[in-house]
Design an enzyme around this catalytic site. Structure first.
Site, PDB file in Angstrom:
ATOM      1  N   SER A 146     -29.434-115.059 -42.501  1.00  0.00           N
ATOM      2  CA  SER A 146     -29.939-113.724 -42.231  1.00  0.00           C
ATOM      3  C   SER A 146     -30.825-113.270 -43.399  1.00  0.00           C
ATOM      4  O   SER A 146     -31.852-113.883 -43.650  1.00  0.00           O
ATOM      5  CB  SER A 146     -28.780-112.755 -41.962  1.00  0.00           C
ATOM      6  OG  SER A 146     -29.244-111.536 -41.443  1.00  0.00           O
ATOM      7  N   ASP A 162     -30.402-114.715 -30.457  1.00  0.00           N
ATOM      8  CA  ASP A 162     -30.306-113.775 -31.576  1.00  0.00           C
ATOM      9  C   ASP A 162     -30.990-112.452 -31.241  1.00  0.00           C
ATOM     10  O   ASP A 162     -32.208-112.390 -31.094  1.00  0.00           O
ATOM     11  CB  ASP A 162     -30.959-114.400 -32.815  1.00  0.00           C
ATOM     12  CG  ASP A 162     -30.602-113.667 -34.098  1.00  0.00           C
ATOM     13  OD1 ASP A 162     -30.267-112.470 -34.024  1.00  0.00           O
ATOM     14  OD2 ASP A 162     -30.660-114.281 -35.173  1.00  0.00           O
ATOM     15  N   HIS A 185     -26.799-114.048 -33.428  1.00  0.00           N
ATOM     16  CA  HIS A 185     -27.222-114.093 -34.829  1.00  0.00           C
ATOM     17  C   HIS A 185     -26.342-115.002 -35.683  1.00  0.00           C
ATOM     18  O   HIS A 185     -26.802-115.590 -36.650  1.00  0.00           O
ATOM     19  CB  HIS A 185     -27.227-112.678 -35.410  1.00  0.00           C
ATOM     20  CG  HIS A 185     -27.839-112.593 -36.775  1.00  0.00           C
ATOM     21  ND1 HIS A 185     -29.087-113.108 -37.071  1.00  0.00           N
ATOM     22  CD2 HIS A 185     -27.378-112.061 -37.942  1.00  0.00           C
ATOM     23  CE1 HIS A 185     -29.369-112.886 -38.341  1.00  0.00           C
ATOM     24  NE2 HIS A 185     -28.353-112.272 -38.888  1.00  0.00           N
TER      25      HIS A 185
END
Length: 721
Positions: free
Chosen positions: A590, A665, A697
């Site tokens: 991320s 995602d 995600h």
């Protein structure tokens, strides 16, 4: 740079019959090797007595200050089951042990919820008479259920209420795609939003979010589960594009009338810190502009929806980030506690409902993280706060009238503690690098302690654990300390050279290094250390639990100050004689994926291999609420967006980069990594790419084992000689 803060050899790396983690245990190890604890621990009502379950989960144990905290069985699962059989006769239920989710109602009664296949029962149980009573029952599995006198819940994008009499009220009937009622996924759950409906204190009025995202761009997520792929569209407002419009509506269950709060223009604003007045008459709302640099705490009439007044305003040259609802004092309904970091650290401020600041209740540089409530008289408040440069968490007591603050827990570590109803005792549970889990009772006057439970090292005699060490560095600004952690290879020999894996995140609202059990290290880090890597992690400026200025330095230039801090740690690693500086790798997910890719392009001489998971590549593709807080809009900050974008920097990429992404995602959409790969192709740059077709995600469950195996093998391929 300061040297070692703490060094602890968790277990001998040469002990007989000890082994390394399996790759499956990188995912399932945290539950398998969790330190033992006591469940259902809480204070009883109005007494210096706390209760908990026994180790078999069959008995409820009471411990009293008068009896020096010795154990006394006050209830058991067999008696409870017998009592339940008398009041639940229409459905079968399972009771494997005494429910750990119980709450004390008074000195004799507890309450808890009992789910069956069809029904969720609210149960009150008398521990003295061993009798039970069903106080409420609702269908099991209601979505986002909010319970009070009546029960509100969601059916799709609409709200229904099940009344105490068992009648259904359909509160909203919207059928248009993009109109969403009562959802906690409003403003994409930024600003501390965790619910979308609020009952008034008397249970007669339901306040809820109404989100209109019909004007927000639909974003396609291809679905691969059919012979011909389909598309799932989500509403995704990218930075600088049209955002959702949100209002707050009050539904009166008695008159079945609706009142929309007149929160005004512009429609693209954020409605936060939503709080009912204790007298059911007003609603308080933090109205934050889209630029997120100007907050007004407003009062609205719940009956008419009219704006009453602005209590106070908060402005910033960077951003204002409300995270909490108001906390009204139990003995003064015209006073409340408000949390803000406007003076440097998130702390408590006492206001009255006229908007007058009565007192700042902050203490030193302690950051309030978890408000724990008031004493019985309502004269003192308690909270757990971050301290010692963010490494520790402690319990604090503050006298509301004087502001005098006392730290109630002292042992280094991360504490989760509560105070007895009389305020004489603290029930304290904590861990630190050397302590897996300890529960104790402290006397608030003299800090004397009584140990209740202490867990053994869950790895002893089983797992070959490496050495873990905390480090402290100084940021390039010359004044800001940075916390770091080194996990050494198993059987570490300082005369040998070892490859390195750096694991990092670096973004806001996250902290990787704390003085808790294992120092906050992850099981994949331990796995890599056991397999011959030195693993390094540093919390740079921009990360959590260090205060306003530590965070705001990233404004309009995400990644720049963060990378500068990380480079300090990397330079230290390269100075160590046992580090193979020609074989260093970096891994992040991320924001950490963004940091990893940034370092591989902007500072490309350090790492030979890298893995970037779910990486942000260009902030113009990220969503409005988070992205614009830190970067403003692309129209307002074109230089910042260009500087932080990685799409025009692929030709700087050196070394071996594996990009991993979830095809579903909805947070960092796959377009980020696909555009990066496309630019690599155009520039003739080789890069590795792997997609998890069904994951969002984060890659979860058994597939996460597959992911960690892939990452470990990627580093082995490129970093091990």
């Amino acid at each position: 740079m300061k040297k070692l803060l703490l060094l602890f050899l968790l277990s001998s790396s040469t002990a007989y019959a000890q082994r390394n983690f399996t790759i499956d245990e990188t995912v399932f190890g945290p539950s398998k090797f969790a330190p033992k604890t006591i469940y259902g621990i809480q204070w009883a009502k109005n007494m210096d007595v706390f209760t908990h379950l026994d180790q078999s989960y069959q008995q409820l144990i009471a411990r009293s200050a008068k009896e020096n905290w010795s154990e006394k069985v006050i209830a058991n699962a067999d008696d409870l089951k017998a009592a339940l059989n008398k009041v639940i006769t229409t459905e079968k239920f399972t009771l494997r042990g005494f429910p750990s989710s119980y709450k004390w109602v008074d000195t004799d009664h507890i309450k808890f919820q009992l789910p069956t296949e069809k029904t969720l029962f609210d149960i009150t149980y008398n521990t003295k008479t061993k009798s039970a009573m069903v106080t409420k029952s609702i269908p099991n599995g209601l979505t986002n259920a909010e319970l009070n006198t009546h029960t509100a819940y969601l059916v799709g994008s609409n709200i229904e209420i099940l009344t105490a009499e068992g009648q259904k009220i359909q509160v909203t009937k919207d059928t248009m795609d993009g109109i969403v009622n009562g959802s906690d996924y409003t403003h994409r759950q930024e600003f501390g939003i965790h619910k979308g409906m609020w009952w008034s204190p008397n249970g007669k009025q339901l306040l809820y979010y109404r989100k209109d995202e019909t004007m927000v761009t639909k974003y396609p997520l291809p679905q691969w589960d059919a012979r011909v792929a389909t598309v799932n569209y989500i509403r995704y407002p990218m930075a600088g594009m049209k955002s959702e419009e949100v209002t707050l509506v009050v539904f009166n269950t008695e008159t079945q009338s609706y009142t929309t709060l007149k929160t005004g223009e512009p429609k693209e604003q954020y409605l936060t810190s939503v709080t009912w007045d204790p007298n059911n008459e007003f609603v308080y709302v933090g109205v934050l502009n889209r630029g997120q640099d100007h907050l007004k705490l407003n009062q609205y009439n719940a009956k008419t929806g009219d704006f009453v007044k602005t209590l106070f305003e908060e402005k910033s040259s960077t951003w204002v980030e409300p995270q909490h609802e108001l906390i009204f004092l139990p003995n003064a309904k015209n006073q409340f506690l408000y949390q803000t970091d406007k003076d440097g650290f998130n702390q408590l401020y006492l206001y009255n409902t006229d908007g007058k600041l009565i007192k700042h209740l902050g203490y030193q540089e302690v950051i309030v993280e978890d408000f724990k409530g008031f004493n019985g008289a309502g004269t003192k408040a308690y909270y757990v706060g971050a301290t010692n440069k963010g490494l520790e968490r402690h319990l604090y007591e503050v006298e509301i009238k004087s502001g005098k603050t006392t730290q109630l827990t002292k042992t280094n570590g991360v504490h989760n503690a509560t105070v007895s109803p009389t305020g004489k005792y603290v029930l304290d549970q904590y861990s630190n690098l050397t302590t897996p889990n300890k529960i104790q009772v402290l006397e608030t006057k003299n800090s004397q302690s009584k140990s209740i439970f202490e867990a053994e090292n869950p790895f002893a005699g089983q797992i070959n654990l490496p050495k873990i060490e905390f480090k402290e560095f100084l940021s390039p600004d010359g004044k800001t300390p940075l916390n770091a952690r080194i996990t050494y290879p198993a059987n570490f020999d300082p005369t040998q050279k070892y490859p390195v894996m750096v694991y990092l995140y670096g973004g806001s609202h996250a902290q990787l290094v704390t003085d808790r059990w294992l120092g906050g290290v992850g099981y994949f880090d331990l796995y890599m250390a056991q397999n011959g890597y030195l693993v390094f992690t540093l919390d740079n400026r921009g990360s959590d639990a260090r205060g306003r200025d530590f965070t705001r330095v990233t404004h309009r230039n995400l990644g720049e100050a963060e990378m500068a801090d990380q480079l300090v740690g990397f330079d230290y690693l390269k100075s160590l004689p046992y580090v193979d500086k020609e074989n260093m790798g970096i891994f992040g997910w991320s924001y950490g994926g963004y940091m990893t890719t940034s370092l591989m392009t902007k500072h490309n001489a350090t790492f030979k291999a890298a893995v970037a998971g779910g990486p942000v590549i260009d902030w113009k593709y990220y969503e409005v609420m988070y992205g614009e807080r830190y970067m403003d809009t692309p129209q307002e900050n074109p230089e910042g967006y260009k500087k932080t974008s990685l799409l025009d920097k692929v030709d700087r990429l050196k070394g071996n980069l594996l990009v991993i992404h979830g095809a579903q995602d909805p947070v960092v959409v796959q377009q980020h990594s696909m555009d990066f790969i496309e630019q690599c192709i155009k520039k003739g740059i080789q890069v590795d790419y792997f997609l998890y077709p069904s994951h969002e995600h984060n890659v979860r469950g058994k597939d996460r084992v597959h992911m960690y195996d892939k990452i470990a093998k990627y580093f082995d391929l490129h970093l091990k000689k």
